[in-house]
Design an enzyme around this catalytic site. Sequence first.
Site, PDB file in Angstrom:
ATOM      1  N   TYR A 169      37.829  43.761  35.636  1.00  0.00           N
ATOM      2  CA  TYR A 169      38.945  43.005  35.043  1.00  0.00           C
ATOM      3  C   TYR A 169      40.190  43.885  34.883  1.00  0.00           C
ATOM      4  CZ  TYR A 169      41.200  39.993  31.466  1.00  0.00           C
ATOM      5  OH  TYR A 169      42.065  39.203  30.747  1.00  0.00           O
ATOM      6  N   LYS A 173      43.740  43.237  36.594  1.00  0.00           N
ATOM      7  CA  LYS A 173      44.943  43.003  35.795  1.00  0.00           C
ATOM      8  C   LYS A 173      46.015  44.069  36.049  1.00  0.00           C
ATOM      9  CE  LYS A 173      44.041  39.155  33.640  1.00  0.00           C
ATOM     10  NZ  LYS A 173      44.642  37.918  34.185  1.00  0.00           N
TER      11      LYS A 173
END
Length: 308
Positions: A169, A173
């Site tokens: 993640y 991001k």
Amino acid sequence: MSNPKLRFDGRVAVVTGSGGGLGRCYALLLASRGAKVVVNDVGTTVTGQSQNFATGSRPADLVVAEIRKAGGTAAANYDSVTEGEKIIEFAVKQFGGIDILINNAGILRDVSFRNINEAQWRDVIDVHVNGAMRCAKAAWKYMEKQQYGRIVNASSASGIYGSFGQANYSTAKAGIIGLTSTLSNEGKKRNIFTNAVAPIAGTRMTETVWSKDLVDMMRPEYVAGFVCYLCSEACTGTGDIYEVGANWAGKLRWERTAGCMLPIGHTLEDIHANWAKYGDFTNAVHPKDTLDSYQMVFDMFEEKYKVK
Ligand code: NAD
């Protein structure tokens, strides 16, 4: 300075993953101010597993019903962002164009880096990075042609600072930040502005790690105003990253120490001897872009070695 009422009449907006959480608030606010909104949501669990819904009761349907009840215009779309071109073509078919894109859809597959497998890595990168890229790529040709576009990409504090158990993640991001900077560079001459936000809000994504009190307090509505402002004609900033939450927002920037330039032929021991200088933020600089960053280094080199 005049303070006109900011509206989105005549604008078409796609908000991905807007069947709940933050996306729902963005969709409701844009629609309440006149935008025609495509409420996209594939309707997964937080970890991206598909779920079954009765006809008309998918998350996107429920948000569309809310918007219509309040007198707004919206259409539900259930495609995955990994097939972003379908979502944008849906918007063009339904409402005749695409002016605003909020790349908001996201999933989590939290696991320590020691234990992460290929699928957990790939699925998260696919939804966040490839999903945002495919939606933006499909919207780009329309935005370039009409010389207008506003794109907001959902990044995360995890992408900026890192986060235990979120290698997939946080990489995704952080990738969103790179995508934002480059789309901003390429789009700004044509009035396509792209910014990134790292939201802070109580949603199903944060409810597993935050206390119930905090989740209830940090409402996603407190993020929506700022994100929708970034989608407006009035917003002239591009390529920026903001952390947004709690009715607050603040901009981030890169900061680099003045650093240390050593003589040609320096040794590893010289680096060791000067180690503190590399990390000394007295006289720090703030490069605006890659050129600015390189130029400062070239200038220091020329100055040090008197090269012309
Ligand atoms: P959420 O889980 O409520 O919303 C995400 C939505 O995306 C869900 O409705 C889900 O069904 C949808 N979705 C998932 N995969 C999809 C796909 N392939 N195609 C289309 N839709 C898909 O979570 P949220 O907190 O509202 O998060 C919204 C965005 O903000 C995410 O990108 C998230 O990573 C980011 N974010 C949230 C926070 C926070 O504090 N809540 C913090 C940092 C970043």
